[in-house]
Design a protein around this motif. Structure first.
Motif, PDB file in Angstrom:
ATOM      1  N   ALA A 111      45.565 103.826  59.332  1.00 19.83           N
ATOM      2  CA  ALA A 111      45.968 105.228  59.378  1.00 19.83           C
ATOM      3  C   ALA A 111      47.437 105.372  58.994  1.00 19.83           C
ATOM      4  N   SER A 112      47.795 106.511  58.446  1.00 17.26           N
ATOM      5  CA  SER A 112      49.197 106.826  58.156  1.00 17.26           C
ATOM      6  C   SER A 112      49.869 107.339  59.418  1.00 17.26           C
ATOM      7  N   LEU A 113      51.146 107.044  59.547  1.00 18.39           N
ATOM      8  CA  LEU A 113      51.919 107.451  60.712  1.00 18.39           C
ATOM      9  C   LEU A 113      52.676 108.742  60.443  1.00 18.39           C
ATOM     10  N   ALA A 114      52.653 109.639  61.412  1.00 18.25           N
ATOM     11  CA  ALA A 114      53.479 110.849  61.392  1.00 18.25           C
ATOM     12  C   ALA A 114      54.123 110.975  62.768  1.00 18.25           C
ATOM     13  N   ALA A 115      55.440 111.141  62.812  1.00 15.12           N
ATOM     14  CA  ALA A 115      56.132 111.101  64.096  1.00 15.12           C
ATOM     15  C   ALA A 115      57.272 112.096  64.152  1.00 15.12           C
ATOM     16  N   VAL A 116      57.629 112.454  65.369  1.00 19.87           N
ATOM     17  CA  VAL A 116      58.833 113.241  65.641  1.00 19.87           C
ATOM     18  C   VAL A 116      59.947 112.269  66.002  1.00 19.87           C
ATOM     19  N   GLY A 117      61.039 112.320  65.260  1.00 23.84           N
ATOM     20  CA  GLY A 117      62.195 111.481  65.558  1.00 23.84           C
ATOM     21  C   GLY A 117      62.194 110.169  64.797  1.00 23.84           C
TER      22      GLY A 117
ATOM     23  N   LYS B 280      52.160 102.315  58.800  1.00 23.93           N
ATOM     24  CA  LYS B 280      52.868 102.728  57.588  1.00 23.93           C
ATOM     25  C   LYS B 280      53.190 104.219  57.680  1.00 23.93           C
ATOM     26  N   LEU B 281      54.461 104.556  57.472  1.00 25.52           N
ATOM     27  CA  LEU B 281      54.906 105.932  57.581  1.00 25.52           C
ATOM     28  C   LEU B 281      54.365 106.752  56.417  1.00 25.52           C
ATOM     29  N   GLY B 282      53.661 107.844  56.744  1.00 23.50           N
ATOM     30  CA  GLY B 282      53.086 108.705  55.717  1.00 23.50           C
ATOM     31  C   GLY B 282      53.861 109.979  55.492  1.00 23.50           C
ATOM     32  N   LEU B 283      54.753 110.321  56.426  1.00 19.89           N
ATOM     33  CA  LEU B 283      55.599 111.504  56.329  1.00 19.89           C
ATOM     34  C   LEU B 283      56.990 111.153  56.836  1.00 19.89           C
ATOM     35  N   GLU B 284      57.986 111.827  56.323  1.00 20.09           N
ATOM     36  CA  GLU B 284      59.329 111.669  56.878  1.00 20.09           C
ATOM     37  C   GLU B 284      59.328 112.109  58.338  1.00 20.09           C
ATOM     38  N   PRO B 285      60.049 111.407  59.222  1.00 21.65           N
ATOM     39  CA  PRO B 285      60.092 111.819  60.625  1.00 21.65           C
ATOM     40  C   PRO B 285      60.507 113.283  60.755  1.00 21.65           C
TER      41      PRO B 285
ATOM     42  N   LEU C 286      56.234 119.088  62.423  1.00 22.04           N
ATOM     43  CA  LEU C 286      55.231 118.073  62.110  1.00 22.04           C
ATOM     44  C   LEU C 286      53.862 118.715  61.879  1.00 22.04           C
ATOM     45  N   VAL C 287      53.517 119.715  62.659  1.00 20.58           N
ATOM     46  CA  VAL C 287      52.245 120.428  62.452  1.00 20.58           C
ATOM     47  C   VAL C 287      52.184 120.996  61.044  1.00 20.58           C
ATOM     48  N   ARG C 288      53.244 121.665  60.622  1.00 23.04           N
ATOM     49  CA  ARG C 288      53.246 122.279  59.297  1.00 23.04           C
ATOM     50  C   ARG C 288      53.106 121.225  58.195  1.00 23.04           C
ATOM     51  N   ALA C 289      53.785 120.096  58.360  1.00 21.78           N
ATOM     52  CA  ALA C 289      53.713 119.041  57.351  1.00 21.78           C
ATOM     53  C   ALA C 289      52.311 118.446  57.283  1.00 21.78           C
ATOM     54  N   LEU C 290      51.692 118.238  58.412  1.00 19.43           N
ATOM     55  CA  LEU C 290      50.348 117.663  58.433  1.00 19.43           C
ATOM     56  C   LEU C 290      49.328 118.610  57.813  1.00 19.43           C
ATOM     57  N   LEU C 291      49.426 119.887  58.124  1.00 18.49           N
ATOM     58  CA  LEU C 291      48.494 120.856  57.564  1.00 18.49           C
ATOM     59  C   LEU C 291      48.661 120.958  56.050  1.00 18.49           C
ATOM     60  N   ALA C 292      49.877 120.781  55.575  1.00 16.69           N
ATOM     61  CA  ALA C 292      50.126 120.854  54.132  1.00 16.69           C
ATOM     62  C   ALA C 292      49.602 119.621  53.398  1.00 16.69           C
TER      63      ALA C 292
END
Length: 236
Positions: A77-83, A96-101, A108-114
């Motif tokens: 799975a790709s990682l999405a995190a706060v901070g 593996k980081l899938g989005l910038e922290p 984070l919600v907005r980035a994931l939905l996009a």
């Protein structure tokens, strides 16, 4: 010397306090919350692959480490995190980081939905106080598995909190704990770690502070920067 009460986050209290001291403030470590990890059970995880693993608190990392040991397939799975620090610690576990922290959970919600197609599956180990993150993603058409990873409790008793020019809050639950413990008090400047905590301050304790500020990033360095440039002489 100017004083700031550093009330969290529990796992990095000393780091934020040191950043305040480096900015020329007397930092008083005054934890309002304690975190208790929940026992891990592999049966709490559904079978099948996840598209994302999301972390909105470093307090979920012990649960995640056990989950990855029990289910190595989750590392796909790709990682999405706060901070940034939370993201770095999760990457060290093999993700593996899938989005910038993100700076906060709502970002984070907005980035994931996009980035995610309808029906994408998300694993979000969470605390016991709120499921707002999961509800927002589900409303956007994503599938969320949200096992309880830790519980948060207010610190009871202890010495009265000393006077200070500023108070730093690291979560909405800390804002609630302050409200219940302190009640009416000398009005100070409130500093929030991010937008979600900032909103909680405005909703619950707006009348109790002269001014409310949100950090540009949820880091000790950002707290130090804000404190170094905080003007206490000019009324807000």
């Amino acid at each position: 010397m100017k004083r700031v009460l550093v009330t969290g986050p529990a796992e990095r209290l000393a780091d934020y306090a040191q950043a305040a001291r480096s900015a020329g403030w007397e930092a008083i470590e005054a934890a309002l919350l304690r975190i208790e990890p929940r026992p891990f059970a592999s049966a709490s995880l559904r079978a099948g692959a996840c598209d994302w693993i999301c972390l909105t608190s470093a307090s979920a990392l012990p649960f995640l480490e056990l989950a990855l040991a029990s289910r190595p397939d989750l590392r796909s799975a790709s990682l999405a995190a706060v901070g940034e620090r939370t993201a770095e610690r999760a990457v060290a576990l093999g993700l593996k980081l899938g989005l910038e922290p993100a700076a906060d959970a709502s970002t984070l919600v907005r980035a994931l939905l996009a980035r995610s197609p309808q029906g994408a599956r998300i694993l979000w180990p969470r605390g016991n106080l709120s499921d707002d993150f999961a509800r927002a993603l589900r409303e956007g058409g994503l599938e969320v598995e949200d096992p309880l990873a830790y519980t948060t409790h207010a610190v009871e008793g202890g010495e009265p909190l000393p006077p200070a020019e500023a108070v730093f809050f690291a979560s909405p639950s800390a804002v609630r704990a302050w409200h219940e413990r302190v009640g009416e008090s000398q009005r100070r400047i409130a500093i929030a770690i991010g937008r979600t905590t900032f909103d909680a301050l405005l909703q619950e304790t707006e009348a109790r502070f002269f001014d409310t500020i949100s950090l540009p990033q949820p880091t000790p360095e950002a707290l130090g920067f804000v404190l170094a440039h905080l003007d206490l002489e000019t009324p807000p």
